[in-house]
Design a protein around this motif. Structure first.
Motif, PDB file in Angstrom:
ATOM      1  N   VAL A 223       0.853  -1.193   0.000  1.00  0.00           N
ATOM      2  CA  VAL A 223       0.000   0.000   0.000  1.00  0.00           C
ATOM      3  C   VAL A 223       0.888   1.241   0.000  1.00  0.00           C
ATOM      4  N   VAL A 224       0.298   2.364  -0.390  1.00  0.00           N
ATOM      5  CA  VAL A 224       1.009   3.639  -0.360  1.00  0.00           C
ATOM      6  C   VAL A 224       0.982   4.171   1.063  1.00  0.00           C
ATOM      7  N   LEU A 225       2.154   4.227   1.664  1.00  0.00           N
ATOM      8  CA  LEU A 225       2.266   4.757   3.011  1.00  0.00           C
ATOM      9  C   LEU A 225       2.077   6.269   3.010  1.00  0.00           C
ATOM     10  N   ARG A 226       2.772   6.923   2.104  1.00  0.00           N
ATOM     11  CA  ARG A 226       2.632   8.369   1.908  1.00  0.00           C
ATOM     12  C   ARG A 226       3.069   8.676   0.493  1.00  0.00           C
ATOM     13  N   GLN A 227       2.572   9.776  -0.060  1.00  0.00           N
ATOM     14  CA  GLN A 227       3.109  10.287  -1.314  1.00  0.00           C
ATOM     15  C   GLN A 227       2.938  11.793  -1.347  1.00  0.00           C
ATOM     16  N   GLY A 228       3.847  12.441  -2.064  1.00  0.00           N
ATOM     17  CA  GLY A 228       3.799  13.894  -2.141  1.00  0.00           C
ATOM     18  C   GLY A 228       5.143  14.453  -2.552  1.00  0.00           C
ATOM     19  N   ARG A 229       5.322  15.735  -2.328  1.00  0.00           N
ATOM     20  CA  ARG A 229       6.593  16.366  -2.665  1.00  0.00           C
ATOM     21  C   ARG A 229       7.702  15.804  -1.786  1.00  0.00           C
ATOM     22  N   PRO A 230       8.901  15.627  -2.348  1.00  0.00           N
ATOM     23  CA  PRO A 230       9.975  14.971  -1.590  1.00  0.00           C
ATOM     24  C   PRO A 230      10.277  15.624  -0.247  1.00  0.00           C
ATOM     25  N   ALA A 231      10.444  16.940  -0.218  1.00  0.00           N
ATOM     26  CA  ALA A 231      10.842  17.602   1.019  1.00  0.00           C
ATOM     27  C   ALA A 231       9.789  17.471   2.112  1.00  0.00           C
ATOM     28  N   GLU A 232       8.522  17.341   1.700  1.00  0.00           N
ATOM     29  CA  GLU A 232       7.450  17.227   2.677  1.00  0.00           C
ATOM     30  C   GLU A 232       7.171  15.781   3.065  1.00  0.00           C
ATOM     31  N   THR A 233       7.512  14.849   2.187  1.00  0.00           N
ATOM     32  CA  THR A 233       7.158  13.442   2.392  1.00  0.00           C
ATOM     33  C   THR A 233       8.306  12.635   2.976  1.00  0.00           C
ATOM     34  N   LEU A 234       9.524  12.929   2.544  1.00  0.00           N
ATOM     35  CA  LEU A 234      10.689  12.201   3.037  1.00  0.00           C
ATOM     36  C   LEU A 234      11.216  12.865   4.299  1.00  0.00           C
ATOM     37  N   THR A 235      10.634  12.505   5.408  1.00  0.00           N
ATOM     38  CA  THR A 235      11.028  13.022   6.715  1.00  0.00           C
ATOM     39  C   THR A 235      11.674  11.903   7.516  1.00  0.00           C
ATOM     40  N   PRO A 236      12.412  12.233   8.571  1.00  0.00           N
ATOM     41  CA  PRO A 236      12.949  11.158   9.426  1.00  0.00           C
ATOM     42  C   PRO A 236      11.861  10.218   9.934  1.00  0.00           C
ATOM     43  N   GLU A 237      10.667  10.758  10.198  1.00  0.00           N
ATOM     44  CA  GLU A 237       9.576   9.925  10.696  1.00  0.00           C
ATOM     45  C   GLU A 237       9.094   8.946   9.629  1.00  0.00           C
ATOM     46  N   SER A 238       8.925   9.420   8.391  1.00  0.00           N
ATOM     47  CA  SER A 238       8.430   8.536   7.337  1.00  0.00           C
ATOM     48  C   SER A 238       9.478   7.494   6.957  1.00  0.00           C
ATOM     49  N   ILE A 239      10.760   7.854   7.020  1.00  0.00           N
ATOM     50  CA  ILE A 239      11.805   6.884   6.725  1.00  0.00           C
ATOM     51  C   ILE A 239      11.852   5.812   7.804  1.00  0.00           C
TER      52      ILE A 239
END
Length: 266
Positions: A223-239
Protein backbone atom coordinates in the motif's frame (compact mmCIF):
# COMPACT_ATOMS: atom_id res chain seq x y z
CA UNK A 1 -9.31 25.29 -18.69
CA UNK A 2 -5.87 24.83 -20.28
CA UNK A 3 -5.10 22.08 -22.76
CA UNK A 4 -2.55 20.60 -20.31
CA UNK A 5 -5.19 20.43 -17.58
CA UNK A 6 -7.47 18.49 -19.95
CA UNK A 7 -4.73 16.08 -21.04
CA UNK A 8 -4.66 12.85 -18.99
CA UNK A 9 -1.42 11.87 -17.25
CA UNK A 10 0.93 9.71 -19.28
CA UNK A 11 0.45 6.83 -16.86
CA UNK A 12 -2.40 6.17 -14.42
CA UNK A 13 -2.92 3.33 -11.97
CA UNK A 14 -6.33 3.20 -10.34
CA UNK A 15 -7.04 0.86 -7.43
CA UNK A 16 -4.56 -1.73 -8.69
CA UNK A 17 -4.25 -4.97 -6.75
CA UNK A 18 -2.05 -7.97 -7.47
CA UNK A 19 -1.42 -11.26 -5.68
CA UNK A 20 1.24 -13.91 -6.16
CA UNK A 21 0.50 -17.45 -5.01
CA UNK A 22 -2.17 -16.20 -2.67
CA UNK A 23 0.00 -13.44 -1.21
CA UNK A 24 -1.26 -9.89 -1.75
CA UNK A 25 1.63 -7.89 -3.21
CA UNK A 26 -0.28 -4.69 -4.07
CA UNK A 27 -3.53 -3.67 -2.42
CA UNK A 28 -5.57 -1.06 -4.25
CA UNK A 29 -2.70 1.19 -5.28
CA UNK A 30 -3.27 4.42 -7.23
CA UNK A 31 -0.74 6.83 -8.71
CA UNK A 32 -0.15 9.06 -11.74
CA UNK A 33 2.91 9.99 -13.77
CA UNK A 34 2.41 13.14 -15.78
CA UNK A 35 4.34 15.31 -18.17
CA UNK A 36 7.55 16.75 -16.72
CA UNK A 37 7.32 14.63 -13.57
CA UNK A 38 9.89 12.41 -11.88
CA UNK A 39 8.07 10.01 -9.58
CA UNK A 40 10.35 8.02 -7.28
CA UNK A 41 9.15 4.80 -5.64
CA UNK A 42 10.77 3.93 -2.33
CA UNK A 43 10.23 0.94 -0.10
CA UNK A 44 11.97 -2.01 1.45
CA UNK A 45 12.51 -5.32 -0.29
CA UNK A 46 9.18 -6.98 -0.98
CA UNK A 47 7.23 -3.73 -0.79
CA UNK A 48 5.87 -4.21 -4.33
CA UNK A 49 8.04 -1.79 -6.31
CA UNK A 50 9.14 -4.20 -9.02
CA UNK A 51 5.64 -5.66 -9.30
CA UNK A 52 4.26 -2.17 -9.79
CA UNK A 53 6.73 -1.56 -12.64
CA UNK A 54 5.79 -4.85 -14.33
CA UNK A 55 2.11 -3.95 -14.09
CA UNK A 56 2.76 -0.50 -15.54
CA UNK A 57 4.66 -2.12 -18.43
CA UNK A 58 1.82 -4.52 -19.14
CA UNK A 59 3.96 -7.55 -18.27
CA UNK A 60 1.52 -8.50 -15.50
CA UNK A 61 -2.24 -8.08 -15.32
CA UNK A 62 -3.83 -6.69 -12.15
CA UNK A 63 -6.28 -8.80 -10.18
CA UNK A 64 -8.41 -5.67 -9.90
CA UNK A 65 -8.14 -2.02 -10.79
CA UNK A 66 -7.17 -0.36 -14.06
CA UNK A 67 -4.05 0.97 -15.75
CA UNK A 68 -4.15 3.68 -18.42
CA UNK A 69 -1.54 5.01 -20.84
CA UNK A 70 -2.41 8.43 -22.20
CA UNK A 71 -6.02 7.79 -21.25
CA UNK A 72 -6.25 4.36 -22.93
CA UNK A 73 -6.63 1.13 -20.97
CA UNK A 74 -3.38 -0.81 -21.18
CA UNK A 75 -5.33 -4.05 -21.51
CA UNK A 76 -6.49 -2.89 -24.95
CA UNK A 77 -3.02 -1.99 -26.26
CA UNK A 78 -0.63 -4.19 -28.20
CA UNK A 79 2.95 -4.69 -27.01
CA UNK A 80 4.16 -2.36 -29.75
CA UNK A 81 1.65 0.33 -28.74
CA UNK A 82 2.82 0.06 -25.13
CA UNK A 83 6.46 0.28 -26.24
CA UNK A 84 5.69 3.51 -28.08
CA UNK A 85 4.53 5.00 -24.78
CA UNK A 86 6.79 3.38 -22.19
CA UNK A 87 10.54 2.72 -22.36
CA UNK A 88 11.98 0.38 -19.73
CA UNK A 89 15.45 0.42 -18.21
CA UNK A 90 16.09 -2.73 -16.13
CA UNK A 91 18.42 -2.82 -13.17
CA UNK A 92 20.65 -5.39 -14.84
CA UNK A 93 20.91 -6.83 -18.33
CA UNK A 94 23.17 -9.42 -19.93
CA UNK A 95 23.37 -9.52 -23.72
CA UNK A 96 23.55 -13.05 -25.19
CA UNK A 97 25.88 -11.90 -27.98
CA UNK A 98 28.78 -9.41 -28.08
CA UNK A 99 26.85 -6.68 -29.85
CA UNK A 100 28.38 -3.26 -30.16
CA UNK A 101 26.75 -0.79 -27.79
CA UNK A 102 25.27 1.16 -30.69
CA UNK A 103 23.47 -2.00 -31.86
CA UNK A 104 21.96 -2.45 -28.38
CA UNK A 105 20.70 1.13 -28.49
CA UNK A 106 19.33 0.58 -32.00
CA UNK A 107 17.04 -2.10 -30.53
CA UNK A 108 15.08 0.77 -29.04
CA UNK A 109 13.90 1.63 -32.54
CA UNK A 110 11.99 -1.67 -32.87
CA UNK A 111 8.90 -0.08 -31.35
CA UNK A 112 8.82 2.30 -34.30
CA UNK A 113 10.10 0.07 -37.10
CA UNK A 114 9.03 -3.44 -36.17
CA UNK A 115 11.19 -6.51 -36.75
CA UNK A 116 11.38 -6.47 -40.53
CA UNK A 117 12.32 -2.91 -41.44
CA UNK A 118 16.00 -2.07 -41.65
CA UNK A 119 17.12 1.02 -39.70
CA UNK A 120 17.23 4.16 -41.77
CA UNK A 121 19.05 7.46 -41.50
CA UNK A 122 16.53 8.82 -38.97
CA UNK A 123 17.05 5.78 -36.74
CA UNK A 124 20.82 6.18 -36.79
CA UNK A 125 20.34 9.86 -35.96
CA UNK A 126 18.15 8.95 -32.94
CA UNK A 127 20.80 6.52 -31.69
CA UNK A 128 23.60 9.06 -32.12
CA UNK A 129 21.53 11.73 -30.35
CA UNK A 130 20.87 9.41 -27.40
CA UNK A 131 24.60 8.70 -26.96
CA UNK A 132 25.44 12.37 -27.27
CA UNK A 133 22.79 13.44 -24.79
CA UNK A 134 24.14 11.11 -22.11
CA UNK A 135 27.76 11.98 -22.89
CA UNK A 136 28.72 8.37 -23.63
CA UNK A 137 29.40 8.51 -27.35
CA UNK A 138 32.79 6.88 -26.72
CA UNK A 139 30.96 3.66 -25.84
CA UNK A 140 29.11 3.35 -29.15
CA UNK A 141 31.63 1.09 -30.93
CA UNK A 142 32.61 -0.96 -27.88
CA UNK A 143 31.34 -4.48 -27.25
CA UNK A 144 28.44 -4.37 -24.82
CA UNK A 145 29.66 -7.54 -23.09
CA UNK A 146 33.00 -5.85 -22.33
CA UNK A 147 31.48 -2.80 -20.63
CA UNK A 148 31.36 -2.28 -16.89
CA UNK A 149 28.03 -2.50 -15.09
CA UNK A 150 27.76 1.28 -14.95
CA UNK A 151 28.60 1.66 -18.63
CA UNK A 152 25.98 -0.93 -19.55
CA UNK A 153 23.41 1.00 -17.54
CA UNK A 154 24.13 4.18 -19.48
CA UNK A 155 23.75 2.25 -22.75
CA UNK A 156 20.37 0.91 -21.61
CA UNK A 157 19.23 4.44 -20.78
CA UNK A 158 20.40 5.54 -24.24
CA UNK A 159 18.31 2.69 -25.71
CA UNK A 160 15.27 3.98 -23.82
CA UNK A 161 15.81 7.48 -25.18
CA UNK A 162 16.21 6.17 -28.74
CA UNK A 163 12.87 4.40 -28.34
CA UNK A 164 11.15 7.78 -28.32
CA UNK A 165 8.52 6.94 -25.69
CA UNK A 166 7.27 9.82 -23.52
CA UNK A 167 7.56 7.81 -20.27
CA UNK A 168 10.75 6.27 -18.93
CA UNK A 169 10.39 3.44 -16.40
CA UNK A 170 13.64 2.81 -14.56
CA UNK A 171 14.36 0.08 -12.03
CA UNK A 172 17.14 1.24 -9.70
CA UNK A 173 18.85 3.21 -12.49
CA UNK A 174 21.78 4.37 -10.36
CA UNK A 175 22.53 1.01 -8.72
CA UNK A 176 25.61 0.18 -10.82
CA UNK A 177 26.94 3.72 -11.26
CA UNK A 178 29.81 5.35 -9.43
CA UNK A 179 29.12 8.54 -7.50
CA UNK A 180 29.95 10.88 -10.37
CA UNK A 181 27.73 8.96 -12.80
CA UNK A 182 24.92 8.90 -10.24
CA UNK A 183 24.94 12.69 -10.03
CA UNK A 184 25.12 13.00 -13.82
CA UNK A 185 22.23 10.56 -14.22
CA UNK A 186 20.03 12.52 -11.80
CA UNK A 187 20.82 15.69 -13.73
CA UNK A 188 19.91 13.96 -16.99
CA UNK A 189 16.60 12.79 -15.56
CA UNK A 190 15.81 16.32 -14.43
CA UNK A 191 16.59 17.65 -17.89
CA UNK A 192 14.42 14.98 -19.51
CA UNK A 193 11.55 15.95 -17.22
CA UNK A 194 12.10 19.60 -18.13
CA UNK A 195 11.79 18.57 -21.77
CA UNK A 196 8.38 17.00 -21.10
CA UNK A 197 9.20 13.37 -20.33
CA UNK A 198 7.51 11.52 -17.51
CA UNK A 199 9.83 9.42 -15.35
CA UNK A 200 8.89 6.59 -12.99
CA UNK A 201 11.81 5.10 -11.11
CA UNK A 202 12.51 2.90 -8.13
CA UNK A 203 15.32 3.72 -5.76
CA UNK A 204 16.67 2.60 -2.41
CA UNK A 205 18.27 6.01 -1.87
CA UNK A 206 16.06 8.70 -0.29
CA UNK A 207 18.81 11.19 -1.08
CA UNK A 208 18.39 10.53 -4.81
CA UNK A 209 14.67 11.15 -4.54
CA UNK A 210 15.23 14.36 -2.60
CA UNK A 211 17.76 15.55 -5.18
CA UNK A 212 15.80 14.82 -8.34
CA UNK A 213 12.17 13.74 -7.93
CA UNK A 214 9.15 15.98 -8.19
CA UNK A 215 7.08 13.45 -6.24
CA UNK A 216 7.82 10.41 -4.11
CA UNK A 217 5.64 7.40 -3.36
CA UNK A 218 6.46 5.38 -0.25
CA UNK A 219 5.36 1.74 -0.53
CA UNK A 220 5.03 -0.64 2.38
CA UNK A 221 3.24 -3.98 2.53
CA UNK A 222 1.58 -3.35 -0.82
CA UNK A 223 0.00 0.00 0.00
CA UNK A 224 1.01 3.64 -0.36
CA UNK A 225 2.27 4.76 3.01
CA UNK A 226 2.63 8.37 1.91
CA UNK A 227 3.11 10.29 -1.31
CA UNK A 228 3.80 13.89 -2.14
CA UNK A 229 6.59 16.37 -2.67
CA UNK A 230 9.98 14.97 -1.59
CA UNK A 231 10.84 17.60 1.02
CA UNK A 232 7.45 17.23 2.68
CA UNK A 233 7.16 13.44 2.39
CA UNK A 234 10.69 12.20 3.04
CA UNK A 235 11.03 13.02 6.72
CA UNK A 236 12.95 11.16 9.43
CA UNK A 237 9.58 9.92 10.70
CA UNK A 238 8.43 8.54 7.34
CA UNK A 239 11.81 6.88 6.73
CA UNK A 240 11.54 5.19 10.11
CA UNK A 241 8.04 3.97 9.19
CA UNK A 242 9.31 2.74 5.84
CA UNK A 243 12.63 1.12 6.74
CA UNK A 244 12.61 0.82 10.52
CA UNK A 245 15.78 2.87 11.01
CA UNK A 246 16.20 6.25 12.61
CA UNK A 247 17.86 9.00 10.60
CA UNK A 248 18.37 12.71 11.03
CA UNK A 249 18.34 15.41 8.41
CA UNK A 250 21.87 16.52 7.59
CA UNK A 251 22.86 20.21 7.66
CA UNK A 252 23.59 19.68 3.96
CA UNK A 253 20.41 20.06 1.85
CA UNK A 254 18.88 16.84 0.60
CA UNK A 255 20.91 14.42 2.71
CA UNK A 256 20.04 11.99 5.49
CA UNK A 257 22.52 10.53 7.96
CA UNK A 258 22.08 7.63 10.32
CA UNK A 259 21.13 8.73 13.82
CA UNK A 260 23.12 7.02 16.56
CA UNK A 261 24.97 4.72 14.20
CA UNK A 262 23.41 1.96 12.10
CA UNK A 263 21.63 -0.03 14.81
CA UNK A 264 17.96 -0.76 14.31
CA UNK A 265 15.75 1.01 16.87
CA UNK A 266 14.10 -1.05 19.57
Amino acid sequence: MSVEAMTPPFLQLRGVAFSYRGHAVLKGLSLDVGRSEIVALLGGNGAGKSTLLRLALGLLSPASGEIFLEGRAISGLTRREIARRLAYVPQAHVAPFPYEARDVVMLGRLAENGLFRAPGASDHACVAAAFERLGVGHLARRRYTELSGGERQMVLIARALAQGAPVLVLDEPAAALDFGRQIELLRQLQQLAADGYGVLMTTHHPDHALASATRVVLLKDGVVLRQGRPAETLTPESIFDLYGVRVAASPLPGLFVAAGGLQRPT
